[in-house]
Design a protein around this motif. Structure first.
Motif, short mmCIF file in Angstrom:
data_model
loop_
_atom_site.label_atom_id
_atom_site.label_comp_id
_atom_site.label_asym_id
_atom_site.label_seq_id
_atom_site.Cartn_x
_atom_site.Cartn_y
_atom_site.Cartn_z
N PHE A 100 0.84 -1.20 0.00
CA PHE A 100 0.00 0.00 0.00
C PHE A 100 0.87 1.25 0.00
CE2 PHE A 100 -3.87 -2.04 2.36
CZ PHE A 100 -4.18 -2.75 1.23
N THR A 101 0.53 2.20 -0.85
CA THR A 101 1.17 3.51 -0.81
C THR A 101 0.66 4.28 0.42
OG1 THR A 101 -0.56 4.45 -2.20
CG2 THR A 101 1.40 3.56 -3.32
N PRO A 102 1.32 5.37 0.81
CA PRO A 102 0.92 6.07 2.04
C PRO A 102 -0.55 6.47 2.11
CG PRO A 102 3.07 6.83 1.35
CD PRO A 102 2.57 5.92 0.25
N ALA A 103 -1.15 6.85 0.99
CA ALA A 103 -2.56 7.29 1.01
C ALA A 103 -3.53 6.21 0.55
CB ALA A 103 -2.72 8.52 0.13
N ALA A 104 -3.07 4.98 0.45
CA ALA A 104 -3.92 3.89 -0.05
C ALA A 104 -5.10 3.62 0.88
CB ALA A 104 -3.10 2.62 -0.22
N SER A 105 -6.21 3.15 0.28
CA SER A 105 -7.37 2.76 1.08
C SER A 105 -8.05 1.55 0.44
CB SER A 105 -8.36 3.92 1.21
OG SER A 105 -8.91 4.26 -0.04
N VAL A 106 -8.95 0.96 1.22
CA VAL A 106 -9.61 -0.29 0.85
C VAL A 106 -11.11 -0.10 0.92
CG1 VAL A 106 -9.88 -2.73 1.44
CG2 VAL A 106 -7.66 -1.59 1.80
N VAL A 107 -11.83 -0.64 -0.05
CA VAL A 107 -13.29 -0.71 0.01
C VAL A 107 -13.71 -2.16 -0.22
CG1 VAL A 107 -15.48 -0.01 -1.03
CG2 VAL A 107 -13.62 1.66 -0.78
N LEU A 108 -14.48 -2.70 0.72
CA LEU A 108 -15.00 -4.05 0.65
C LEU A 108 -16.51 -4.00 0.40
CD1 LEU A 108 -13.12 -5.58 3.73
CD2 LEU A 108 -12.33 -5.38 1.36
N PHE A 109 -17.03 -5.05 -0.23
CA PHE A 109 -18.46 -5.05 -0.59
C PHE A 109 -19.25 -6.03 0.25
CE2 PHE A 109 -17.85 -2.25 -4.00
CZ PHE A 109 -19.10 -1.87 -4.47
N GLY A 110 -20.34 -5.50 0.82
CA GLY A 110 -21.33 -6.32 1.49
C GLY A 110 -22.65 -6.20 0.74
N GLY A 111 -23.74 -6.04 1.49
CA GLY A 111 -25.05 -5.91 0.87
C GLY A 111 -26.12 -5.67 1.91
N LEU A 112 -27.29 -5.24 1.47
CA LEU A 112 -28.35 -4.86 2.40
C LEU A 112 -28.99 -6.04 3.11
CD1 LEU A 112 -29.09 -1.91 2.87
CD2 LEU A 112 -31.24 -2.33 1.72
N ALA A 113 -28.71 -7.27 2.65
CA ALA A 113 -29.19 -8.44 3.38
C ALA A 113 -28.65 -8.49 4.80
CB ALA A 113 -28.81 -9.72 2.64
N LYS A 114 -27.58 -7.76 5.05
CA LYS A 114 -27.03 -7.63 6.41
C LYS A 114 -28.09 -7.11 7.37
CE LYS A 114 -23.93 -4.16 8.20
NZ LYS A 114 -24.35 -4.12 9.58
N GLU A 115 -28.90 -6.16 6.89
CA GLU A 115 -29.93 -5.54 7.73
C GLU A 115 -31.34 -6.05 7.42
OE1 GLU A 115 -29.09 -3.55 10.15
OE2 GLU A 115 -26.98 -3.49 9.58
N ARG A 116 -31.53 -6.57 6.21
CA ARG A 116 -32.86 -7.01 5.78
C ARG A 116 -32.78 -8.44 5.25
NH1 ARG A 116 -36.59 -2.84 4.51
NH2 ARG A 116 -36.54 -1.40 6.27
N PRO A 117 -32.78 -9.44 6.13
CA PRO A 117 -32.75 -10.83 5.66
C PRO A 117 -33.98 -11.15 4.82
CG PRO A 117 -32.32 -10.69 8.03
CD PRO A 117 -32.81 -9.34 7.60
N TYR A 118 -33.83 -12.11 3.94
CA TYR A 118 -34.94 -12.56 3.10
C TYR A 118 -34.85 -14.08 2.99
CZ TYR A 118 -31.11 -12.45 -0.30
OH TYR A 118 -29.91 -12.62 -0.93
N PRO A 119 -35.91 -14.75 2.55
CA PRO A 119 -35.85 -16.21 2.45
C PRO A 119 -34.69 -16.66 1.56
CG PRO A 119 -38.11 -15.46 2.22
CD PRO A 119 -37.24 -14.22 2.22
N GLY A 120 -33.81 -17.49 2.10
CA GLY A 120 -32.65 -17.95 1.36
C GLY A 120 -31.39 -17.16 1.62
N SER A 121 -31.47 -16.12 2.48
CA SER A 121 -30.30 -15.26 2.71
C SER A 121 -29.51 -15.65 3.95
CB SER A 121 -30.73 -13.79 2.85
OG SER A 121 -31.26 -13.53 4.13
N THR A 122 -29.76 -16.83 4.50
CA THR A 122 -29.09 -17.23 5.75
C THR A 122 -27.59 -17.00 5.70
OG1 THR A 122 -30.79 -18.88 6.22
CG2 THR A 122 -28.67 -19.16 7.32
N VAL A 123 -26.94 -17.50 4.68
CA VAL A 123 -25.48 -17.37 4.58
C VAL A 123 -25.09 -15.95 4.17
CG1 VAL A 123 -23.43 -18.21 3.40
CG2 VAL A 123 -25.19 -19.82 4.12
N VAL A 124 -25.82 -15.38 3.23
CA VAL A 124 -25.51 -14.03 2.76
C VAL A 124 -25.61 -13.01 3.89
CG1 VAL A 124 -26.17 -12.19 1.15
CG2 VAL A 124 -26.28 -14.58 0.43
N THR A 125 -26.68 -13.09 4.66
CA THR A 125 -26.85 -12.19 5.79
C THR A 125 -25.74 -12.38 6.80
OG1 THR A 125 -29.26 -12.10 5.52
CG2 THR A 125 -28.39 -11.57 7.70
N THR A 126 -25.33 -13.61 7.01
CA THR A 126 -24.26 -13.90 7.97
C THR A 126 -22.93 -13.31 7.54
OG1 THR A 126 -25.35 -15.94 8.71
CG2 THR A 126 -22.99 -15.76 9.12
#
Length: 228
Positions: free
Chosen positions: A117-143
């Motif tokens: 990483f250079t001195p000003a480097a940064s990281v962005v990781l991707f999640g999703g709204l299933a974290k807050e709003r589970p739906y049928p079939g999202s057991t693993v995704v929400t986790t």
């Protein structure tokens, strides 16, 4: 001149983000599970892009896969293994692959590249709204999206002073994934009166990469869905 690494950059949002970084003048390393696909996408993006095979579901191989990467200014990881998985019909192998990709694979990729990483480097990781709003079939995704919050917070301490944040998009209306599918119910639930777009999510990534005050945050790009 900056270098951006986009792991998961061969399709969907990752592809849009990789193109955007190249258009803004970055040299871009487009990484995906399949080498030939990564190389083909890099060629489509342009002369500033290079394709690379990296499989986050096989974390023991990540260090070797990234060995040729030099200095890194931006790291964006969108890679995901996402299939419906419920307790009633639980696919253990699929769950292990999904959780390994999202949590172990993400962490290992950051660990491997940290010293570049250079001195000003940064990281962005991707999640999703299933974290807050589970739906049928999202057991693993929400986790795993819930686990991503913990990962971001601990990485912010471990890789300091480099920054790390997460983006959690809602359902994206112009994603090829949803082409031809009736999304009117989701639109009705969104205060904007429409779904968020791929460009809007990519703009949110740009904001997190460049804004030096943003660190250890979950950024929801949802059009206001969480208020309803």
């Amino acid at each position: 001149m900056s270098t951006a690494v986009v792991i998961g950059g061969t399709a969907g949002l990752g592809r849009v983000i990789a193109q955007r970084r190249a258009d803004q003048g970055d040299d871009v390393i487009v990484a995906g599970r399949d080498a030939s696909r990564a190389e083909a996408v890099a060629k489509q993006i342009g002369d500033r892009a290079t394709g690379l095979a990296v499989d986050l579901s096989k974390p023991h191989g990540i260090e070797e896969a990234l060995a040729g990467v030099g200095a890194v200014d931006h790291l964006v990881i969108t890679a995901i293994h996402q299939n419906p998985n419920t307790l009633a019909n639980f696919d253990i192998d699929d769950a292990v692959t999904a959780l390994t990709t999202k949590l172990v694979g993400y962490a290992e990729a950051v660990r491997v590249l940290r010293d570049r990483f250079t001195p000003a480097a940064s990281v962005v990781l991707f999640g999703g709204l299933a974290k807050e709003r589970p739906y049928p079939g999202s057991t693993v995704v929400t986790t795993f999206n819930g686990g991503l919050t913990g990962l971001v917070r601990t990485l912010a301490v471990e890789i300091a002073p480099h920054r790390v944040n997460a983006v959690h998009p809602a359902l994206i209306g112009d994603s090829p994934k949803w082409q031809g599918i009736d999304l009117s119910m989701q639109v009705e639930r969104t205060p904007l009166g429409r779904l968020v777009t791929m460009d809007e999510v990519a703009e949110a990534v740009d904001f997190l990469l460049r804004n030096g005050g943003m660190n250890a945050h979950d950024l929801y790009v949802d059009g206001g869905v969480l208020v309803r």
